[in-house]
Design an enzyme around this catalytic site. Sequence first.
Site, PDB file in Angstrom:
ATOM      1  N   ASN A 189      11.179   8.098  43.947  1.00  0.00           N
ATOM      2  CA  ASN A 189      10.196   7.406  44.784  1.00  0.00           C
ATOM      3  C   ASN A 189      10.537   5.909  44.812  1.00  0.00           C
ATOM      4  O   ASN A 189      10.593   5.265  43.764  1.00  0.00           O
ATOM      5  CB  ASN A 189       8.791   7.644  44.206  1.00  0.00           C
ATOM      6  CG  ASN A 189       7.716   6.964  45.021  1.00  0.00           C
ATOM      7  OD1 ASN A 189       7.833   5.794  45.375  1.00  0.00           O
ATOM      8  ND2 ASN A 189       6.649   7.676  45.310  1.00  0.00           N
ATOM      9  N   HIS A 213       8.164   1.074  45.185  1.00  0.00           N
ATOM     10  CA  HIS A 213       8.001  -0.242  44.569  1.00  0.00           C
ATOM     11  C   HIS A 213       9.142  -1.210  44.838  1.00  0.00           C
ATOM     12  O   HIS A 213       9.031  -2.401  44.538  1.00  0.00           O
ATOM     13  CB  HIS A 213       7.689  -0.091  43.077  1.00  0.00           C
ATOM     14  CG  HIS A 213       6.359   0.592  42.896  1.00  0.00           C
ATOM     15  ND1 HIS A 213       5.209   0.103  43.466  1.00  0.00           N
ATOM     16  CD2 HIS A 213       6.015   1.759  42.299  1.00  0.00           C
ATOM     17  CE1 HIS A 213       4.205   0.928  43.196  1.00  0.00           C
ATOM     18  NE2 HIS A 213       4.672   1.943  42.487  1.00  0.00           N
ATOM     19  N   HIS A 224       5.893   6.796  50.101  1.00  0.00           N
ATOM     20  CA  HIS A 224       4.473   6.968  50.468  1.00  0.00           C
ATOM     21  C   HIS A 224       4.134   5.917  51.517  1.00  0.00           C
ATOM     22  O   HIS A 224       4.144   4.724  51.235  1.00  0.00           O
ATOM     23  CB  HIS A 224       3.624   6.786  49.197  1.00  0.00           C
ATOM     24  CG  HIS A 224       2.157   7.015  49.400  1.00  0.00           C
ATOM     25  ND1 HIS A 224       1.266   6.975  48.359  1.00  0.00           N
ATOM     26  CD2 HIS A 224       1.422   7.273  50.496  1.00  0.00           C
ATOM     27  CE1 HIS A 224       0.040   7.213  48.818  1.00  0.00           C
ATOM     28  NE2 HIS A 224       0.116   7.383  50.113  1.00  0.00           N
ATOM     29  N   ARG A 231       1.384   4.300  53.126  1.00  0.00           N
ATOM     30  CA  ARG A 231      -0.073   4.174  52.943  1.00  0.00           C
ATOM     31  C   ARG A 231      -0.724   3.627  54.196  1.00  0.00           C
ATOM     32  O   ARG A 231      -0.094   2.893  54.968  1.00  0.00           O
ATOM     33  CB  ARG A 231      -0.377   3.248  51.751  1.00  0.00           C
ATOM     34  CG  ARG A 231       0.060   3.795  50.408  1.00  0.00           C
ATOM     35  CD  ARG A 231      -0.442   2.910  49.279  1.00  0.00           C
ATOM     36  NE  ARG A 231      -1.841   3.125  49.026  1.00  0.00           N
ATOM     37  CZ  ARG A 231      -2.334   3.822  47.994  1.00  0.00           C
ATOM     38  NH1 ARG A 231      -1.522   4.333  47.092  1.00  0.00           N
ATOM     39  NH2 ARG A 231      -3.622   3.975  47.849  1.00  0.00           N
ATOM     40  N   ARG A 251       0.827  -1.250  52.313  1.00  0.00           N
ATOM     41  CA  ARG A 251       1.018  -2.272  51.278  1.00  0.00           C
ATOM     42  C   ARG A 251       2.462  -2.333  50.762  1.00  0.00           C
ATOM     43  O   ARG A 251       2.885  -3.330  50.227  1.00  0.00           O
ATOM     44  CB  ARG A 251       0.053  -2.064  50.115  1.00  0.00           C
ATOM     45  CG  ARG A 251       0.342  -0.824  49.307  1.00  0.00           C
ATOM     46  CD  ARG A 251      -0.510  -0.764  48.066  1.00  0.00           C
ATOM     47  NE  ARG A 251      -1.897  -0.483  48.371  1.00  0.00           N
ATOM     48  CZ  ARG A 251      -2.747   0.051  47.477  1.00  0.00           C
ATOM     49  NH1 ARG A 251      -2.330   0.313  46.254  1.00  0.00           N
ATOM     50  NH2 ARG A 251      -3.979   0.326  47.809  1.00  0.00           N
ATOM     51  N   GLU A 269       5.175  11.104  51.452  1.00  0.00           N
ATOM     52  CA  GLU A 269       3.815  11.247  50.915  1.00  0.00           C
ATOM     53  C   GLU A 269       2.861  10.571  51.890  1.00  0.00           C
ATOM     54  O   GLU A 269       3.116   9.445  52.327  1.00  0.00           O
ATOM     55  CB  GLU A 269       3.693  10.547  49.565  1.00  0.00           C
ATOM     56  CG  GLU A 269       4.479  11.200  48.461  1.00  0.00           C
ATOM     57  CD  GLU A 269       4.340  10.400  47.169  1.00  0.00           C
ATOM     58  OE1 GLU A 269       3.539   9.452  47.100  1.00  0.00           O
ATOM     59  OE2 GLU A 269       5.068  10.723  46.233  1.00  0.00           O
ATOM     60  N   THR A 294      -1.933   6.360  43.272  1.00  0.00           N
ATOM     61  CA  THR A 294      -2.687   7.586  43.506  1.00  0.00           C
ATOM     62  C   THR A 294      -3.329   8.033  42.199  1.00  0.00           C
ATOM     63  O   THR A 294      -2.638   8.450  41.276  1.00  0.00           O
ATOM     64  CB  THR A 294      -1.746   8.685  44.053  1.00  0.00           C
ATOM     65  OG1 THR A 294      -0.885   8.084  45.006  1.00  0.00           O
ATOM     66  CG2 THR A 294      -2.530   9.799  44.701  1.00  0.00           C
ATOM     67  N   GLU A 305       2.355  19.889  44.046  1.00  0.00           N
ATOM     68  CA  GLU A 305       2.915  18.935  43.091  1.00  0.00           C
ATOM     69  C   GLU A 305       1.824  18.680  42.069  1.00  0.00           C
ATOM     70  O   GLU A 305       0.730  18.202  42.420  1.00  0.00           O
ATOM     71  CB  GLU A 305       3.337  17.634  43.777  1.00  0.00           C
ATOM     72  CG  GLU A 305       3.903  16.629  42.766  1.00  0.00           C
ATOM     73  CD  GLU A 305       4.438  15.349  43.395  1.00  0.00           C
ATOM     74  OE1 GLU A 305       4.844  15.380  44.578  1.00  0.00           O
ATOM     75  OE2 GLU A 305       4.446  14.323  42.690  1.00  0.00           O
ATOM     76  N   HIS A 358       4.089  11.710  38.628  1.00  0.00           N
ATOM     77  CA  HIS A 358       3.168  10.598  38.396  1.00  0.00           C
ATOM     78  C   HIS A 358       3.175  10.203  36.930  1.00  0.00           C
ATOM     79  O   HIS A 358       2.848  11.005  36.065  1.00  0.00           O
ATOM     80  CB  HIS A 358       1.725  10.880  38.847  1.00  0.00           C
ATOM     81  CG  HIS A 358       1.039   9.611  39.258  1.00  0.00           C
ATOM     82  ND1 HIS A 358       0.503   8.740  38.346  1.00  0.00           N
ATOM     83  CD2 HIS A 358       0.878   9.025  40.468  1.00  0.00           C
ATOM     84  CE1 HIS A 358       0.019   7.689  38.985  1.00  0.00           C
ATOM     85  NE2 HIS A 358       0.234   7.837  40.270  1.00  0.00           N
TER      86      HIS A 358
HETATM   87  N1  PXP Z   1       4.181  11.881  43.137  1.00  0.00           N
HETATM   88  C1  PXP Z   1       3.166  11.415  43.909  1.00  0.00           C
HETATM   89  C2  PXP Z   1       2.463  12.366  44.806  1.00  0.00           C
HETATM   90  C3  PXP Z   1       2.801  10.049  43.898  1.00  0.00           C
HETATM   91  O1  PXP Z   1       1.790   9.610  44.672  1.00  0.00           O
HETATM   92  C4  PXP Z   1       3.534   9.166  43.070  1.00  0.00           C
HETATM   93  C5  PXP Z   1       3.187   7.714  43.065  1.00  0.00           C
HETATM   94  O2  PXP Z   1       3.430   7.153  44.297  1.00  0.00           O
HETATM   95  C6  PXP Z   1       4.589   9.691  42.307  1.00  0.00           C
HETATM   96  C7  PXP Z   1       4.872  11.045  42.340  1.00  0.00           C
HETATM   97  C8  PXP Z   1       5.437   8.825  41.438  1.00  0.00           C
HETATM   98  O3  PXP Z   1       4.676   8.278  40.407  1.00  0.00           O
HETATM   99  P1  PXP Z   1       5.307   7.151  39.481  1.00  0.00           P
HETATM  100  O4  PXP Z   1       5.590   5.977  40.363  1.00  0.00           O
HETATM  101  O5  PXP Z   1       4.239   6.893  38.472  1.00  0.00           O
HETATM  102  O6  PXP Z   1       6.565   7.722  38.894  1.00  0.00           O
END
Ligand code: PXP
Length: 240
Positions: A7, A10, A43, A45, A49, A69, A100, A150, A194
């Site tokens: 992901n 960030h 994702h 949003r 952001r 996402e 999330t 998930e 997550h």
């Molecule tokens: N899976 C989903 C559905 C998420 O919303 C997120 C966070 O955006 C992640 C995985 C990844 O989480 P993390 O950034 O804490 O590894």
Amino acid sequence: MIKLGVNIDHIATLRQARQESFPDPVQLAKEAIAGGADGIVCHLREDRRHIQDNDVIALRKLNTRLDLEMAATAEMLKFALKIKPDMVTIVPEKRAEITTEGGLDVVRYKNKLGPIIKKLQAKGILVSLFIDPVSKQIEESAVLTADFIEIHTGKYARASYVKGKKLSQARELEKIGLFTQKARLIGLRVNAGHGLDYNNVKEIVRIPGMEELNIGFSIIARAVSVGMKQAVIDMRRAIR
Ligand code: PXP
């Protein structure tokens, strides 16, 4: 071998902090793939952001699997049907949250989710529902014919940070294992994510039937010091 979806939200968070054109999530996605990522996750949003519409369009052009996402809204559905990612993971979204915070309430929103899932699947897009490891949420996901769930690992991950809370972490892990089995038995494929990091991921990897882990923050945080490719190589090693 268990798959790794990286992901890259960030990277965009950092870019947006200064409204610059760098760091570029697309460039860093390429580095993640070079390090062994099986796919890229982002994702989009409602408040934009971090990831922007153009990021998703550019990511779609990369030669890799894209998991978008998104919240279950008309705007996002329209966008997804236009972009056609390989997979859409439907997540709950609250404006004020930092990330999330919990799983989607599939039971409560089944009437809204049903048609969205059907429309995405009709375009050949796989649909995953981001849910907490709770029996009725898994059962309803199967009724709605989702392809994947998930499992939200946030509670497990947070427990792993609290000293003296080994028991609660073990309980969360057991729950994730049991519900993975249950989901597989009723025809769902299972991903998780997550809060997973280089340490707490090791137990999750051992869960039979787990297909893919979606990991963002811990990889991006490590990438700041060792570079994106190396951060993904390190995570690949951790989940081998
Ligand atoms: N899976 C989903 C559905 C998420 O919303 C997120 C966070 O955006 C992640 C995985 C990844 O989480 P993390 O950034 O804490 O590894």
